[in-house]
Design a protein around this motif. Structure first.
Motif, PDB file in Angstrom:
ATOM      1  N   LEU A   1      61.705  28.670  32.906  1.00 57.21           N
ATOM      2  CA  LEU A   1      61.245  29.042  34.243  1.00 57.21           C
ATOM      3  C   LEU A   1      61.870  30.362  34.686  1.00 57.21           C
ATOM      4  CD1 LEU A   1      59.561  28.209  36.683  1.00 57.21           C
ATOM      5  CD2 LEU A   1      61.529  26.940  37.536  1.00 57.21           C
ATOM      6  N   ALA A   2      63.136  30.554  34.348  1.00 57.34           N
ATOM      7  CA  ALA A   2      63.832  31.788  34.724  1.00 57.34           C
ATOM      8  C   ALA A   2      63.255  33.006  33.999  1.00 57.34           C
ATOM      9  CB  ALA A   2      65.320  31.654  34.413  1.00 57.34           C
ATOM     10  N   LEU A   3      62.717  32.780  32.798  1.00 60.33           N
ATOM     11  CA  LEU A   3      62.174  33.882  31.997  1.00 60.33           C
ATOM     12  C   LEU A   3      60.678  34.094  32.208  1.00 60.33           C
ATOM     13  CD1 LEU A   3      63.983  33.125  28.618  1.00 60.33           C
ATOM     14  CD2 LEU A   3      64.339  35.157  30.023  1.00 60.33           C
ATOM     15  N   TYR A   4      60.049  33.203  32.946  1.00 56.89           N
ATOM     16  CA  TYR A   4      58.584  33.212  33.043  1.00 56.89           C
ATOM     17  C   TYR A   4      58.035  34.559  33.510  1.00 56.89           C
ATOM     18  CZ  TYR A   4      53.862  32.148  34.583  1.00 56.89           C
ATOM     19  OH  TYR A   4      52.509  32.180  34.758  1.00 56.89           O
ATOM     20  N   ASP A   5      58.560  35.085  34.611  1.00 58.03           N
ATOM     21  CA  ASP A   5      58.035  36.340  35.168  1.00 58.03           C
ATOM     22  C   ASP A   5      58.172  37.492  34.179  1.00 58.03           C
ATOM     23  OD1 ASP A   5      57.290  35.123  37.509  1.00 58.03           O
ATOM     24  OD2 ASP A   5      59.118  35.649  38.589  1.00 58.03           O
TER      25      ASP A   5
END
Length: 232
Positions: free
Chosen positions: A132-136
Motif C-alpha cells: 500500500l505504501a508503494l502503490y502510488d
C-alpha cells in the motif's frame, strides 16, 4: 450480476462501453464492481466469499484503505482474535531468591508456545501495508510506461527498458517490431522476465509489483494483438 455482462475475452475489456458518460472501459469499472460485490457478501454475512473478493482485488494490485479494511474485517470474522482472560493473582506465601526467579523466568520463556498462525498473519499484514505504501510510486511508473497506450503492445515493448532495470533487457525500437513474428519473440522474452514464477525472490517489493503489472498489461495487449493478426 454486472460481471456477467463483461466480454468473455479480457482483451476486449479495454473497449469503451457504449453510451457510457463519461466514457469508460470495462477495466475502469471492474474494481468498483468487485468492491460492491465484496460489500454485498459482507452484508449477507458471507465473509469467506467477501474475503476472496477482496483478495482478488489485492492480487490485481488494487489495495486502497477501503479494500484493506474490508479484508481485515472479514479475517476477524472468520478467525476472531483470541480474547485474553485475566488470571487471578495468587497470594504468595513463600519468598523466592532472585537467582531462582531468574531461572524460573528463563525456563518459562523458553517453553512458551509460539503461534505460527499469528506470526503468518502479521507477516501478511506487513506485506499488504508495504504494498500500500508503494502503490502510488508503482502506479506512477506504470502509467508513465503505458502513456495511455495500454493495448498497444509495440509501444509497451519498445519502452520496457525504463522499467526492467533488474535484468539484462535488450532495448528494442518500434522499427524492430514491425513484423508480428518479431513482436511475438519480444513479447515471450518480456513475460519470461516478469512472470510471477520467474521473478527472483531477492527482488525488491517495488520491482516485484512493477513486474506483476508489466506481466498483466502485456498479457492483455498480447491477446488483442493475436486477434488482430490472426496468431495462434
Amino acid at each position: 450480476m454486472a460481471l456477467e455482462l463483461f466480454p468473455s475475452s479480457k482483451a476486449k475489456w479495454k473497449n469503451k462501453i457504449s453510451n457510457s458518460d463519461p466514457e469508460r472501459s470495462f477495466n475502469d469499472i471492474w474494481p468498483k464492481i468487485m468492491i460492491r460485490r465484496a460489500e454485498s457478501f459482507e452484508h449477507l454475512e458471507s465473509f469467506k466469499k467477501a474475503l476472496e473478493t477482496y483478495q482478488e482485488l489485492i492480487n490485481k494490485n488494487f489495495f486502497d484503505d477501503k479494500i484493506m479494511q474490508g479484508k481485515r474485517r472479514c479475517q476477524d470474522f472468520i478467525n476472531p482474535p483470541p480474547v485474553k482472560k485475566s488470571m487471578p493473582v495468587k497470594k504468595k506465601t513463600t519468598t523466592t531468591s532472585p537467582a531462582t526467579k531468574k531461572q524460573n523466568l528463563t525456563a518459562s520463556s523458553s517453553n512458551s508456545p509460539i503461534s505460527v498462525d499469528s506470526t503468518s498473519e502479521i507477516k501478511k499484514r506487513e506485506l499488504e501495508n508495504a504494498k500500500l505504501a508503494l502503490y502510488d510510486k508503482v502506479f506512477e511508473k506504470i502509467s508513465s510506461w503505458k502513456d495511455g497506450k495500454d493495448d498497444d503492445i509495440r509501444h509497451l515493448l519498445a519502452n520496457l527498458s525504463s522499467l526492467l532495470t533488474w535484468c539484462n533487457w535488450k532495448d528494442v525500437s518500434m522499427q524492430d517490431l514491425v513484423m508480428p513474428k518479431r513482436v511475438k519473440v519480444t513479447y515471450m522474452k518480456a513475460v519470461a522476465k516478469t512472470h510471477p514464477d520467474k521473478i527472483p525472490e531477492s527482488l525488491s517489493l517495488e520491482n516485484k509489483m512493477i513486474a506483476e503489472n508489466i506481466f498483466s498489461t502485456l498479457s492483455i495487449a498480447w491477446d488483442k494483438f493475436k486477434l488482430q493478426n490472426d496468431i495462434n
